[in-house]
Design an enzyme around this catalytic site. Structure first.
Site, PDB file in Angstrom:
ATOM      1  N   THR A  34     -11.498 -23.256  11.149  1.00  0.00           N
ATOM      2  CA  THR A  34     -12.566 -22.468  11.763  1.00  0.00           C
ATOM      3  C   THR A  34     -13.393 -21.809  10.658  1.00  0.00           C
ATOM      4  OG1 THR A  34     -11.163 -22.049  13.662  1.00  0.00           O
ATOM      5  CG2 THR A  34     -13.049 -20.571  13.381  1.00  0.00           C
ATOM      6  N   SER A  94       1.516 -27.441  14.290  1.00  0.00           N
ATOM      7  CA  SER A  94       2.577 -26.561  14.806  1.00  0.00           C
ATOM      8  C   SER A  94       3.686 -26.396  13.777  1.00  0.00           C
ATOM      9  CB  SER A  94       3.166 -27.159  16.088  1.00  0.00           C
ATOM     10  OG  SER A  94       2.234 -27.066  17.135  1.00  0.00           O
ATOM     11  N   LEU A 134      -4.434 -22.883   6.977  1.00  0.00           N
ATOM     12  CA  LEU A 134      -3.001 -23.176   7.046  1.00  0.00           C
ATOM     13  C   LEU A 134      -2.770 -24.621   7.521  1.00  0.00           C
ATOM     14  CD1 LEU A 134      -0.016 -22.044   6.982  1.00  0.00           C
ATOM     15  CD2 LEU A 134      -0.331 -21.456   9.390  1.00  0.00           C
ATOM     16  N   ILE A 169     -15.422 -22.954  42.853  1.00  0.00           N
ATOM     17  CA  ILE A 169     -16.171 -22.008  43.699  1.00  0.00           C
ATOM     18  C   ILE A 169     -17.667 -22.307  43.619  1.00  0.00           C
ATOM     19  CG2 ILE A 169     -16.865 -19.554  43.898  1.00  0.00           C
ATOM     20  CD1 ILE A 169     -13.923 -18.863  43.138  1.00  0.00           C
ATOM     21  N   ARG A 180     -24.095 -17.318  47.726  1.00  0.00           N
ATOM     22  CA  ARG A 180     -24.147 -18.680  48.269  1.00  0.00           C
ATOM     23  C   ARG A 180     -23.659 -18.702  49.720  1.00  0.00           C
ATOM     24  NH1 ARG A 180     -26.262 -23.766  47.841  1.00  0.00           N
ATOM     25  NH2 ARG A 180     -24.756 -25.333  48.476  1.00  0.00           N
ATOM     26  N   GLU A 202      -3.957 -21.015  16.859  1.00  0.00           N
ATOM     27  CA  GLU A 202      -3.093 -19.871  16.520  1.00  0.00           C
ATOM     28  C   GLU A 202      -1.722 -19.966  17.190  1.00  0.00           C
ATOM     29  OE1 GLU A 202      -4.756 -16.107  15.725  1.00  0.00           O
ATOM     30  OE2 GLU A 202      -6.721 -16.929  15.230  1.00  0.00           O
ATOM     31  N   GLU A 260      -2.817 -28.540   8.414  1.00  0.00           N
ATOM     32  CA  GLU A 260      -3.055 -29.765   7.638  1.00  0.00           C
ATOM     33  C   GLU A 260      -2.940 -30.955   8.574  1.00  0.00           C
ATOM     34  OE1 GLU A 260      -0.283 -29.895   4.408  1.00  0.00           O
ATOM     35  OE2 GLU A 260      -1.175 -28.122   3.444  1.00  0.00           O
TER      36      GLU A 260
HETATM   37  N1  CAA Z   1       6.578 -13.554  12.883  1.00  0.00           N
HETATM   38  C1  CAA Z   1       7.199 -13.307  11.710  1.00  0.00           C
HETATM   39  N2  CAA Z   1       7.951 -14.212  11.084  1.00  0.00           N
HETATM   40  C2  CAA Z   1       8.114 -15.400  11.682  1.00  0.00           C
HETATM   41  C3  CAA Z   1       7.512 -15.726  12.901  1.00  0.00           C
HETATM   42  C4  CAA Z   1       6.723 -14.740  13.513  1.00  0.00           C
HETATM   43  N3  CAA Z   1       6.091 -14.959  14.680  1.00  0.00           N
HETATM   44  N4  CAA Z   1       7.850 -16.987  13.241  1.00  0.00           N
HETATM   45  C5  CAA Z   1       8.659 -17.445  12.263  1.00  0.00           C
HETATM   46  N5  CAA Z   1       8.799 -16.485  11.323  1.00  0.00           N
HETATM   47  C6  CAA Z   1       9.568 -16.575  10.078  1.00  0.00           C
HETATM   48  C7  CAA Z   1      11.071 -16.760  10.323  1.00  0.00           C
HETATM   49  O1  CAA Z   1      11.714 -15.516  10.483  1.00  0.00           O
HETATM   50  C8  CAA Z   1      11.495 -17.474   9.071  1.00  0.00           C
HETATM   51  O2  CAA Z   1      11.608 -16.585   7.993  1.00  0.00           O
HETATM   52  P1  CAA Z   1      12.964 -16.492   7.121  1.00  0.00           P
HETATM   53  O3  CAA Z   1      13.376 -17.880   6.779  1.00  0.00           O
HETATM   54  O4  CAA Z   1      12.591 -15.653   5.948  1.00  0.00           O
HETATM   55  O5  CAA Z   1      13.966 -15.830   8.016  1.00  0.00           O
HETATM   56  C9  CAA Z   1      10.292 -18.348   8.755  1.00  0.00           C
HETATM   57  O6  CAA Z   1       9.172 -17.748   9.400  1.00  0.00           O
HETATM   58  C10 CAA Z   1      10.420 -19.781   9.223  1.00  0.00           C
HETATM   59  O7  CAA Z   1      10.719 -19.736  10.587  1.00  0.00           O
HETATM   60  P2  CAA Z   1      11.702 -20.800  11.248  1.00  0.00           P
HETATM   61  O8  CAA Z   1      12.924 -20.965  10.408  1.00  0.00           O
HETATM   62  O9  CAA Z   1      11.861 -20.384  12.663  1.00  0.00           O
HETATM   63  O10 CAA Z   1      10.833 -22.125  11.059  1.00  0.00           O
HETATM   64  P3  CAA Z   1      10.452 -23.243  12.087  1.00  0.00           P
HETATM   65  O11 CAA Z   1       9.804 -24.301  11.299  1.00  0.00           O
HETATM   66  O12 CAA Z   1      11.623 -23.607  12.962  1.00  0.00           O
HETATM   67  O13 CAA Z   1       9.384 -22.522  13.080  1.00  0.00           O
HETATM   68  C11 CAA Z   1       7.163 -21.751  13.605  1.00  0.00           C
HETATM   69  C12 CAA Z   1       8.259 -21.893  12.559  1.00  0.00           C
HETATM   70  C13 CAA Z   1       7.420 -20.486  14.414  1.00  0.00           C
HETATM   71  C14 CAA Z   1       7.126 -22.923  14.564  1.00  0.00           C
HETATM   72  C15 CAA Z   1       5.863 -21.647  12.798  1.00  0.00           C
HETATM   73  O14 CAA Z   1       5.724 -22.817  12.010  1.00  0.00           O
HETATM   74  C16 CAA Z   1       4.632 -21.452  13.630  1.00  0.00           C
HETATM   75  O15 CAA Z   1       4.326 -20.330  14.049  1.00  0.00           O
HETATM   76  N6  CAA Z   1       3.855 -22.538  13.862  1.00  0.00           N
HETATM   77  C17 CAA Z   1       2.538 -22.438  14.482  1.00  0.00           C
HETATM   78  C18 CAA Z   1       1.492 -22.324  13.409  1.00  0.00           C
HETATM   79  C19 CAA Z   1       0.220 -21.754  13.914  1.00  0.00           C
HETATM   80  O16 CAA Z   1       0.181 -20.822  14.707  1.00  0.00           O
HETATM   81  N7  CAA Z   1      -0.874 -22.285  13.395  1.00  0.00           N
HETATM   82  C20 CAA Z   1      -2.159 -21.771  13.704  1.00  0.00           C
HETATM   83  C21 CAA Z   1      -3.156 -22.280  12.717  1.00  0.00           C
HETATM   84  S1  CAA Z   1      -4.386 -21.106  12.321  1.00  0.00           S
HETATM   85  C22 CAA Z   1      -5.556 -21.183  13.524  1.00  0.00           C
HETATM   86  O17 CAA Z   1      -5.384 -21.811  14.525  1.00  0.00           O
HETATM   87  C23 CAA Z   1      -6.769 -20.354  13.256  1.00  0.00           C
HETATM   88  C24 CAA Z   1      -7.952 -20.765  14.024  1.00  0.00           C
HETATM   89  O18 CAA Z   1      -8.554 -21.763  13.784  1.00  0.00           O
HETATM   90  C25 CAA Z   1      -8.464 -19.880  15.057  1.00  0.00           C
END
Ligand code: CAA
Length: 379
Positions: A158, A132, A125, A337, A268, A363, A127
């Site tokens: 990952t 975020s 996901l 500690i 210790r 995540e 880029e």
């Molecule tokens: N669960 C379900 N739906 C969600 C959600 C959630 N937790 N968070 C947002 N949505 C939905 C919203 O309802 C909305 O849907 P609709 O338009 O259909 O109503 C849509 O997603 C967009 O949400 P927003 O309008 O709130 O958009 P935003 O840009 O303001 O915020 C965000 C979105 C919550 C910040 C989201 O971009 C986000 O979660 N960002 C973090 C991304 C992330 O966790 N990346 C991890 C990468 S993977 C990784 O790390 C794996 C690894 O290596 C271990």
């Protein structure tokens, strides 16, 4: 809420504990230092059923609940958080999404080898300019009729070079913003798909984190997961569950560091007595144990809600937010500690502190968890 575990859940916990101590502990310091991917250990995790724990047996999985998954993840990460993240991504972000949202054909073809650990999965996901801000996908998937053409770059992936199956997110219709994003199953043999550089990291150094490049990668239409434009919903859906896994990883790191500190403090001696007899140390242990217990309860609550098919969005974000902060706080105190010994590699706790930091970042950073929690509260 029922706070007792079933016999099956306890058996899973015990199996994971024994596996971690016998198979993961030997070599964990060397793998961290030399950035060695734990290929053999991951293969054995597959044999033990840890790579597709929640997948139905019909597709080669263990058919277990989220509570069992959390218990196993915690035990694995008490010893080796690098193995933990390989396991977490495969279970939560790849297998769970494929089983829930994939077609029957996709499940048969891709899910079964992933669930058995014969193939490792990656979740693509992030880029260079969309971490975020995940809706800002620059990778494109042009609809060409019976196939899509994918172009773009993914970062911090990952399992980047150890995976065989990649779930890749890309923008098909920019006008529709996040409703124009799709998710695709991409295999590493597809022409135009190149594994980029390996990141040199502060922690979880046994796991391999890469950038990935896609140049005119032709992906058959049947590899799209769900309806057109379903990709972002899929990403958010799997991340809600993934965050429980990362919270359990943080809990494992914190518990591992705490147990080592408790033992060390009783061995210790300083100023004529065991250091645990000094209130300065005893109070640290009390704070560590309290925050660990609070993390555990938040995580089990999120897992319980998921298993009960209730909304767990806020609960999983709270669990990750709190457990990751606890992992940071506990590991820093664990080094304190241990004193000078804590600062050197043989005592494990310095690695645990480095490993803990990522749980506040991937995540969804802690700040993103606060967005998720506050939006849920205010909706
Ligand atoms: N669960 C379900 N739906 C969600 C959600 C959630 N937790 N968070 C947002 N949505 C939905 C919203 O309802 C909305 O849907 P609709 O338009 O259909 O109503 C849509 O997603 C967009 O949400 P927003 O309008 O709130 O958009 P935003 O840009 O303001 O915020 C965000 C979105 C919550 C910040 C989201 O971009 C986000 O979660 N960002 C973090 C991304 C992330 O966790 N990346 C991890 C990468 S993977 C990784 O790390 C794996 C690894 O290596 C271990």
């Amino acid at each position: 809420m029922n706070l007792t575990f079933t016999e099956e859940q306890l058996a899973v916990k015990e199996a994971a504990k024994e596996f971690a101590e016998t198979e993961l502990l030997p070599g964990v310091i060397e793998r961290d230092e030399k950035e060695i991917f734990p290929a053999e250990q991951v293969r054995k995790m597959g044999e033990m059923g840890f790579m597709g724990m929640m997948v139905s047996p019909e597709y080669g999985g263990g058919g277990m609940d989220t509570i069992s998954y959390v218990l196993a993840m915690t035990e694995i990460c008490k010893v080796d958080a690098s193995c933990g993240v390989v396991m977490s991504v495969n279970n939560s972000l790849v297998c769970w999404g494929l089983e829930k949202y994939g077609s029957e054909e996709q499940r048969q073809k891709y899910l079964a080898p992933l669930a058995k650990g014969e193939v490792i999965g990656a979740f693509c996901l992030s880029e260079p300019e969309a971490g975020s801000d995940a809706t800002s996908q620059r990778t494109t998937a042009e609809d060409k009729g019976d196939y899509y053409l994918i172009n773009g770059t993914k970062n911090w992936i990952t399992n980047g070079n150890s995976a065989g199956t990649y779930i890749v997110y890309a923008q098909t219709d920019k006008e529709k913003r996040h409703h124009g994003i799709n998710a695709f199953i991409v295999t590493r043999d597809m022409p135009g798909f190149v594994i980029g550089k390996k990141e040199k990291k502060l922690g979880i150094r046994g796991s391999d984190t890469h950038s990935l490049m896609f140049t005119d990668v032709k992906v058959p239409k049947e590899n799209r997961i769900g309806e057109d434009g379903f990709g972002f919903k899929l990403a958010m859906g799997v991340l809600n569950g993934g965050r429980i896994g990362i919270a359990a990883q943080a809990l494992g790191i914190a518990t591992g560091a705490f147990e080592r500190s408790l033992k060390y403090s009783k061995e210790r001696k300083a100023f004529g007595v065991e250091i645990s007899k000094h209130q300065a140390i005893a109070f640290k242990l009390a704070d560590m144990a309290t925050n660990i217990e609070a993390s555990r309860l938040l995580i089990l609550n999120a897992a319980r809600l998921k298993d009960a098919k209730k909304d767990y969005t806020k609960a999983s974000a709270m669990a990750k937010l709190f457990a990751s902060q606890t992992a940071m706080d506990v590991t820093i105190e664990a080094i304190q500690i241990h004193g000078g010994y804590g600062y050197v590699k043989e005592y494990h706790v310095e690695r645990m502190m480095r490993d803990a930091k990522i749980t506040q970042i991937y995540e969804g950073t802690s700040e993103i968890q606060k967005i998720v929690i506050s939006r849920d509260l205010l909706k």
